[in-house]
Design a protein around this motif. Structure first.
Motif, short mmCIF file in Angstrom:
data_model
loop_
_atom_site.label_atom_id
_atom_site.label_comp_id
_atom_site.label_asym_id
_atom_site.label_seq_id
_atom_site.Cartn_x
_atom_site.Cartn_y
_atom_site.Cartn_z
N VAL A 3 0.84 -1.20 0.00
CA VAL A 3 0.00 0.00 0.00
C VAL A 3 0.87 1.24 0.00
O VAL A 3 1.80 1.36 0.79
CB VAL A 3 -0.93 0.06 1.23
N THR A 4 0.57 2.14 -0.90
CA THR A 4 1.17 3.48 -0.90
C THR A 4 0.02 4.47 -0.78
O THR A 4 -0.79 4.58 -1.69
CB THR A 4 1.97 3.74 -2.20
N ASN A 5 -0.06 5.12 0.38
CA ASN A 5 -1.09 6.14 0.57
C ASN A 5 -0.62 7.44 -0.06
O ASN A 5 0.54 7.81 0.06
CB ASN A 5 -1.39 6.35 2.06
N ILE A 6 -1.53 8.13 -0.75
CA ILE A 6 -1.18 9.33 -1.50
C ILE A 6 -1.83 10.54 -0.84
O ILE A 6 -3.03 10.54 -0.56
CB ILE A 6 -1.69 9.24 -2.96
N THR A 7 -1.03 11.57 -0.61
CA THR A 7 -1.58 12.82 -0.07
C THR A 7 -1.35 14.01 -1.00
O THR A 7 -1.94 15.07 -0.80
CB THR A 7 -0.97 13.15 1.31
N ASP A 8 -0.52 13.85 -2.01
CA ASP A 8 -0.27 14.94 -2.95
C ASP A 8 -1.53 15.23 -3.76
O ASP A 8 -2.14 14.31 -4.33
CB ASP A 8 0.87 14.59 -3.91
N GLY A 9 -1.90 16.50 -3.81
CA GLY A 9 -3.14 16.90 -4.47
C GLY A 9 -3.17 16.66 -5.97
O GLY A 9 -4.25 16.49 -6.54
N TRP A 10 -2.03 16.62 -6.64
CA TRP A 10 -2.03 16.45 -8.09
C TRP A 10 -2.32 15.01 -8.51
O TRP A 10 -2.70 14.76 -9.65
CB TRP A 10 -0.71 16.91 -8.71
N VAL A 11 -2.18 14.06 -7.58
CA VAL A 11 -2.41 12.65 -7.92
C VAL A 11 -3.91 12.39 -7.89
O VAL A 11 -4.59 12.70 -6.92
CB VAL A 11 -1.68 11.72 -6.92
N PRO A 12 -4.47 11.80 -8.95
CA PRO A 12 -5.93 11.65 -9.05
C PRO A 12 -6.50 10.46 -8.28
O PRO A 12 -7.70 10.21 -8.35
CB PRO A 12 -6.14 11.47 -10.56
N PHE A 13 -5.68 9.72 -7.56
CA PHE A 13 -6.17 8.62 -6.73
C PHE A 13 -5.55 8.76 -5.35
O PHE A 13 -4.58 9.49 -5.16
CB PHE A 13 -5.87 7.24 -7.34
N THR A 14 -6.14 8.06 -4.37
CA THR A 14 -5.72 8.25 -2.98
C THR A 14 -4.80 7.15 -2.48
O THR A 14 -4.35 7.18 -1.34
CB THR A 14 -6.95 8.35 -2.06
N GLY A 15 -4.51 6.18 -3.33
CA GLY A 15 -3.60 5.12 -2.93
C GLY A 15 -3.25 4.23 -4.11
O GLY A 15 -3.91 4.24 -5.14
N VAL A 16 -2.17 3.48 -3.92
CA VAL A 16 -1.76 2.45 -4.87
C VAL A 16 -1.66 1.16 -4.07
O VAL A 16 -0.90 1.08 -3.10
CB VAL A 16 -0.40 2.76 -5.53
N ILE A 17 -2.48 0.17 -4.42
CA ILE A 17 -2.46 -1.11 -3.73
C ILE A 17 -2.00 -2.17 -4.72
O ILE A 17 -2.67 -2.42 -5.73
CB ILE A 17 -3.86 -1.47 -3.16
N GLU A 18 -0.86 -2.76 -4.43
CA GLU A 18 -0.30 -3.78 -5.31
C GLU A 18 -0.51 -5.15 -4.68
O GLU A 18 0.25 -5.58 -3.82
CB GLU A 18 1.18 -3.50 -5.56
N MET A 19 -1.55 -5.84 -5.13
CA MET A 19 -1.92 -7.13 -4.55
C MET A 19 -0.83 -8.17 -4.73
O MET A 19 -0.70 -9.07 -3.90
CB MET A 19 -3.23 -7.64 -5.17
N THR A 20 -0.06 -8.08 -5.77
CA THR A 20 0.94 -9.12 -6.03
C THR A 20 2.16 -8.99 -5.12
O THR A 20 3.09 -9.78 -5.23
CB THR A 20 1.34 -9.16 -7.52
N THR A 21 2.15 -8.06 -4.18
CA THR A 21 3.17 -8.10 -3.13
C THR A 21 2.74 -9.08 -2.03
O THR A 21 3.57 -9.51 -1.24
CB THR A 21 3.41 -6.71 -2.50
N LEU A 22 1.44 -9.43 -2.00
CA LEU A 22 0.93 -10.41 -1.05
C LEU A 22 0.55 -11.73 -1.70
O LEU A 22 0.61 -12.77 -1.08
CB LEU A 22 -0.34 -9.86 -0.36
N VAL A 23 0.10 -11.66 -2.93
CA VAL A 23 -0.41 -12.83 -3.64
C VAL A 23 0.58 -13.22 -4.73
O VAL A 23 1.11 -12.36 -5.44
CB VAL A 23 -1.78 -12.48 -4.28
#
Length: 197
Positions: free
Chosen positions: A103-123
């Protein structure tokens, strides 16, 4: 992570309930719930009905008023004041991972999404044909104009941001890009809600 995700959990839960003699009805939208004082009558959208000792409604609070006409005026108003945040979430299947973080939580206003979740780090990527599964959620207020964005507009906006965030990312690596929208996901916490009338 449970292999198979929520489908595995729900299938096991359904089996458990059936083993306990509990009848389940799926695909049966509820039209109304009425309390007689000794039991509750549930009427389904197809016109059929059933009686129960108790009914617990787990749908968003702002939809309860529409199916429980017996509520008082104050109860209807109170439920109507609950404001929900929704989520628009893109799912990407890519040939390569973006990074090595779940999980990468995003707080920068220019990014159009609030997080990046990469399932293949777990699966294990083998479950996705050796590819990487990434979710890009964007939590939205009910009146956010981004709800009206087409899937193609979402794709362009999100991929452009990924190109800026991850220099090694290439659109050519995107195998699949899908968008899901859910309007009532999270009730916004309100101070003193339980004490208000």
């Amino acid at each position: 992570y449970v292999e198979g995700g929520y489908a595995t959990v729900l299938a096991r839960f359904e089996k458990y309930l059936e083993e306990k003699g509990i009848e389940l009805r799926t695909g049966a939208p509820v039209a109304s719930v009425r309390d007689s004082g000794t039991e509750a009558q549930v009427t389904f959208a197809d016109g059929s009905s059933a009686r129960f000792d108790r009914v617990i409604l787990t749908l968003p609070a702002n939809r309860i008023s529409g199916i429980v006409p017996q509520l008082s005026h104050a109860e209807h108003e109170r439920l109507g004041r609950v404001v929900y945040q929704g989520v628009l979430c893109a799912s990407l299947l890519t040939k390569k991972p973006l990074a090595s973080y779940y999980v990468t939580n995003i707080t920068d206003g220019w990014v159009p999404f609030t997080g990046v979740i990469e399932m293949t780090t777990l699966v294990d990527p083998k479950q996705f044909g050796g590819n990487s599964l990434v979710y890009l959620p964007r939590y939205l207020a009910q009146d956010d104009p981004f709800w009206k964005a087409s899937d193609e507009e979402v794709r362009e906006t999100f991929l452009a941001a990924l190109e800026r965030m991850y220099p090694a990312f290439s659109r050519a690596d995107v195998i699949e890009f899908r968008v899901a929208r859910a309007r009532d996901v999270l009730a916004i916490s309100t101070l003193d809600y339980s004490e208000s009338t």
